[in-house]
Design an enzyme around this catalytic site. Structure first.
Site, PDB file in Angstrom:
ATOM      1  N   ASP A 160      -5.720 -18.866 -16.187  1.00  0.00           N
ATOM      2  CA  ASP A 160      -4.977 -18.234 -16.997  1.00  0.00           C
ATOM      3  C   ASP A 160      -5.319 -16.583 -17.385  1.00  0.00           C
ATOM      4  OD1 ASP A 160      -2.614 -19.867 -17.470  1.00  0.00           O
ATOM      5  OD2 ASP A 160      -3.361 -20.415 -19.468  1.00  0.00           O
ATOM      6  N   ARG A 212       9.696 -25.158 -12.988  1.00  0.00           N
ATOM      7  CA  ARG A 212       8.320 -25.523 -13.028  1.00  0.00           C
ATOM      8  C   ARG A 212       8.139 -27.130 -12.688  1.00  0.00           C
ATOM      9  NH1 ARG A 212       5.078 -22.455 -17.700  1.00  0.00           N
ATOM     10  NH2 ARG A 212       3.315 -23.515 -16.472  1.00  0.00           N
TER      11      ARG A 212
END
Length: 415
Positions: free
Chosen positions: A297, A109
């Site tokens: 999300d 990431r």
């Protein structure tokens, strides 16, 4: 009506741990989230020399405005993005040499925009292998402060980390943002900083933070709105099913509570009071097109619910979900296709056609991502036979999820 006790917010818990460690005095966090991510953050603080006492329902942190007690430390950030991005920033305000590493998933990431910003502030930061990724070493000598420009189009966590650093600098901090995703998470940050005594203002895209330091507090952690979304989606799926989540109401900090507005547009009944939010299924689930940039999300939750709508569901402006625990756009598309659902995707969008998922013998590829598991558990309420290749990865944010979600097993729709 089913009342669900949702565990504390991961986002709030992580920010509160940073602020508590940086504050003067002792902070007590009430009902913090206990999960792999937050335990990893607490262990990281301990590795840096902060005193953290964890009791059931309350964590006590002795703040150190001057920075970590240790002058060298090796910190393992596990899978936690907040841990991996916030702790190096916190350490930069102290003095010493601190090395940070993370799991293979977190190593993939990105961290580059935050690293660039910290270097612009004079922080000696070195990536050991791949530039812009863990592992990294911070050689800290305090941070003077100043003005900088930041691209937070991949993650609002870059901006949050810098804003929380601001009160610890010698001269304050001014951050001008060129792009910003998930802006409601920044609003959480600002509200929490102020609760710990910081002075921060915003004018246009420029945030200005005074070098005030922080003061410890007794801070209650509200339930996690993203986690509540799986239970709200389950309510919307069946006529007569009603779910109430106490502690998430009109004063909630978390922008992801806006997911219930999406469910309302699809046909669910939604009531938000000062004390709680309630969603009731009406038997109607309409297709829609929705921009989820600010609540990305919850994109997998809507994707997993989408086959049961009466028309296509198109989710737009969610490119940042490709650099989460996995590429969530592709993961959702892959698993829906496994279930026999027609899906198309683009660089920042996904469109799902209505259909009847065929679950028998289908294993959901989780890619080690907690949100893929919890989202497709919603699909599984109407699709018997679904299994998961890594159901335990929910420990990242909600270790007890599978037991809690079984509350729907005994549900019988209202005639």
């Amino acid at each position: 009506m089913t009342v669900i006790d949702i565990p504390g917010s991961k986002s709030v818990t992580a920010r509160a741990l940073f602020l508590a460690a940086a504050a003067r005095g002792t902070t007590t966090l009430l009902r913090p989230l206990v999960s792999d991510d937050t335990e990893g953050f607490a262990q990281g603080l301990k590795a840096l020399g902060y005193e953290v006492r964890q009791e059931p329902g309350a964590w006590h942190i002795e703040g150190r405005p001057e920075g970590p007690a240790r002058r060298s430390a090796d910190v393992y950030c596990r899978d936690g993005a907040t841990t991996a991005r916030f702790l190096p920033t916190l350490a930069a305000a102290g003095h010493g040499t601190f090395r940070f590493d993370a799991s293979p998933q977190m190593r993939r990431r990105p961290l580059g925009p935050l690293s660039t910003a910290l270097r612009a502030l004079g922080v000696d930061l070195r990536h050991e292998e791949n530039e812009g990724h863990h592992p990294l070493t911070v050689t800290a000598r305090g941070v003077k402060g100043g003005a900088l420009t930041l691209d937070a189009g991949q993650s609002s966590q870059y901006l949050t980390a810098l804003l929380m650093l601001g009160p610890l600098t010698a001269e304050g901090l001014s951050v001008t943002v060129t792009d910003l995703v998930s802006e409601p998470y920044v609003e959480i940050t600002l509200a929490m900083m102020r609760a710990f005594g910081a002075r921060v203002t915003r004018e246009g895209r420029t945030y200005t933070v005074a070098p005030t330091g922080y003061t410890g507090a007794r801070y209650p952690v509200e339930p996690d709105a993203s986690t509540a979304g799986y239970f709200f989606a389950a309510a919307a799926l069946e006529p007569g099913r009603t779910v109430t989540v106490p502690g998430l109401g009109t004063g909630a900090l978390q922008g992801d509570l806006a997911f219930v507005d999406v469910l309302r547009r699809m046909g669910a009944d939604v009531e938000i009071t000062e004390a709680a939010t309630t969603v009731r299924g009406t038997g109607t689930l309409r297709g829609l097109t929705v921009n989820m940039r600010d609540i990305s999300d919850t994109m997998p939750t809507l994707a997993a619910l989408a086959p049961f709508a009466d028309g296509p569901v198109r989710i737009e402006d969610v490119a940042n979900t490709r650099v989460k625990e996995c590429d969530r756009l592709d993961a959702c598309a892959e698993n829906l296709r496994r279930l026999g659902i027609t899906v198309t995707t683009g660089p920042d969008w996904i469109e799902i056609r209505p259909g009847t998922p065929a679950g028998t013998g289908v294993e959901i590829a989780t890619h080690g991502d907690h949100r893929i598991v919890m989202s497709f558990a919603v699909t599984g309420l109407r699709t018997p036979g679904i299994t998961f290749d890594d159901p335990g990865c929910v420990r990242k944010t909600f270790p007890d999820f599978h037991r809690a979600f079984r509350v729907f097993d005994a549900f019988h729709p209202t005639p």
